[in-house]
Enzyme design. Sequence first.
Site, mmCIF file in Angstrom:
data_model
loop_
_atom_site.group_PDB
_atom_site.id
_atom_site.type_symbol
_atom_site.label_atom_id
_atom_site.label_comp_id
_atom_site.label_asym_id
_atom_site.label_seq_id
_atom_site.Cartn_x
_atom_site.Cartn_y
_atom_site.Cartn_z
ATOM 1 C CG ASP A 1 10.069 -4.606 21.423
ATOM 2 O OD1 ASP A 1 9.846 -4.828 20.225
ATOM 3 O OD2 ASP A 1 10.628 -3.577 21.840
ATOM 4 C CG ASP B 1 11.127 1.561 17.430
ATOM 5 O OD1 ASP B 1 10.202 1.457 18.252
ATOM 6 O OD2 ASP B 1 12.083 0.759 17.369
HETATM 7 C C1 GLA Z 1 12.453 -1.794 20.214
HETATM 8 C C2 GLA Z 1 11.169 -1.029 20.442
HETATM 9 C C3 GLA Z 1 11.471 0.268 21.124
HETATM 10 C C4 GLA Z 1 12.175 0.011 22.433
HETATM 11 C C5 GLA Z 1 13.421 -0.819 22.196
HETATM 12 C C6 GLA Z 1 14.034 -1.268 23.490
HETATM 13 O O1 GLA Z 1 13.254 -1.151 19.282
HETATM 14 O O2 GLA Z 1 10.474 -0.847 19.249
HETATM 15 O O3 GLA Z 1 10.304 1.017 21.333
HETATM 16 O O4 GLA Z 1 11.294 -0.666 23.286
HETATM 17 O O5 GLA Z 1 13.142 -1.991 21.436
HETATM 18 O O6 GLA Z 1 15.169 -1.996 23.301
#
Ligand code: GLA
Length: 708
Positions: free
Chosen positions: A445, A509
């Site tokens: 990430d 997301d």
């Molecule tokens: C980001 C990612 C999510 C999740 C969060 C965790 O927003 O896109 O899918 O992994 O971080 O903190």
Amino acid sequence: MSSVVVLRARDHALVLDATGPRLPRVLHWGSDLGPLAHEDVARMRRAADLGQGHSAFDEPMPVTISRDPADGFLGAPTVSGHRDGRAFSTRFRLEAITADDRTCTVTGADDAAGLRLETTFAMAPEGVLRIRYRLTNVGTDAYTVDDVQVGLPLPAQATEVMDFTGNWSREVYPQRRRIEHGRWVREIREGRTGHDHTLTFMAMTADARFRAGSVWSLSLAWSGNSRHVVERLADGTTHIGAGELLLPGEVVLAPGESYLAPEVVAVHSSAGLDGAAGMLHDWLRARPQHPRRPRPLTINVWEAVYFDHRFAKLEQLADVCAEIGVERFVLDDGWFGARRDDRAGLGDWVVSPDAWPQGLHPLAQCLADRGIEFGLWFEPEMVNPDSDLFRAHPDWILQVDGRVPPEWRHQQVLDLSHEGAFAHVLAQIDAVLTEYPTIRFLKWDHNRPLTDPGHLGRPGVRLQTLALYRLLDEVKRRHPGIEIESCSSGGGRIDLGIMEHCDRVHASDNNEALERQRIQRWTMQLLPPELVDSHVSPSPGHTAGRAHGLTFRLITALFGHAGIEWDITQTTPEERAILRSWAEYYKANRVLLHSGRMVRLDLPTADASAHGVIAADGSRALLAYVQEGVAVASRPAMLRLSGLDPDARYRIVEVRPAGTPRYWQIRLPGWLQDGVELPGRVLMDVGVQPPILCAEQATLFELTKVTA
Ligand code: GLA
């Protein structure tokens, strides 16, 4: 020295006139022209001669691949830079050129500016052209590179440009406009690919759509700052271009040093947007590192448990996963350091004894017992100020002297080109993967843009991007076979550069089905479905907040690397039965889904869409018919298929492995009962009557070629 270069494959050709003394000029970039004799190219050159107009240079200079201002090119040049204000303009002469059927390397020199420019063109069999510049300072003092941009001429029939915009949870929104005089520029200055990055940048004919029209597409293989441009000059000359966006002083070449610009990937298709996407998909699929083992049905536990890592709950989830047939289980954020929420812990990649008193071993065992693969979340380029790492090394963040960047999600960016920081992160990731060898997947990430991205006081985006690639490669080298997902608050890092180092992307997301229809449709303009995650969301969706039926959510998630992101311990036995049936269907059809040709149909109204895949050998196809909004007509238009063999016969049937959608009619179209068999030509020219569906519903059709 070859004076003519023709690179061609599939629906794509590049013809260069390299007679010198300047660098080659692009005589044609577009559709394949068939085999061209040397003399034909000479005649093309003659046929393209303008002669001499009024109020013009006395000796008109052709526009070359170096677009030299010193030769009278009045638009943005290929190379911009200077030596402390001098050597600000270029005129390259052809020094050497080598070419075969697939590649061409051109070397140019500008003695006055003290520069050498090497350009490589490589045409892959799939019709994908890769273009790369290397600029070398052969002078005696430092040369500051401001810009090195690939630019290709567009023909007059390319009258429109389409690119993508977006932000968190709303990625890849297409926007389309007429090409007018001046510059249309899309820039990213956030130090990562970004949600607003244009995944591909496409010029097209006015009639271009999914299945028809001509498209000239560029994609930059780079995960840092970028610039995409279409520029029409006063004389009508039009170029489309792409390159890295360099911050002031970011690249200063000492004598003898080179700047290797990121590769630009170009395709041309006269079979519409699908034709262009198909060439990119085929090319990506032909790479040696392309993931070839069946894409495991995945659960990511983020939207199921967030930071609440209780083993009992995760074990319950694993039980339901086993019941449904999930094959990979990804433990998301919250397993390390002081990371009980998003305020602390980034940078301390050590399993938290608070959250996991026995380490991750109980979970690793629980998954192994159920035959489920283990995946783990990291955010290696980030640090929370509230972390042991930051307390020990507050200077290891990207920043400008005397100024700390504003926090975003309580975090700063670790300066990966600082060897200490790089070594720290690598060692910690390595230690976790060594201790838990059943972890075979990383979700990587990156949750904030880079602001004031200074490395030792100088702009550091380029260095950071290269260090990231190095880190990804080193993790993979030490742990062969491990797969990595590129995530950046969802789809903030999707580009062909990161795809050289990663195995799939988290497209957004926003897992909500309606938004995902658009996000997946357009992400797949660049990437084939097996590289794009598609997770079944809870309802209502956590980011968009709308409620959707399970069938719509499952059909949406089928067309990608399928998975689940939902607390399935809360499902009813009926829902679990449908999930299981869908999971079996995904597994039975994933070879087709992940190797077939993508089809997106051009429907007459925007309330519905239809997309699917056709097997490479044409024997089968799978199609989703999606009612995105309320039907605009009480008799939906006949669904005319595309991409079939016109002379073959097909049987088309509706299938319901994901449950039954909500229809909006008293009696369904008769053929839905047991399907209908028709010639491909009829299915494409006349079509079949789709059912009337309620809004935000979808159904599935299977097509099978009937063999005599
Ligand atoms: C980001 C990612 C999510 C999740 C969060 C965790 O927003 O896109 O899918 O992994 O971080 O903190």
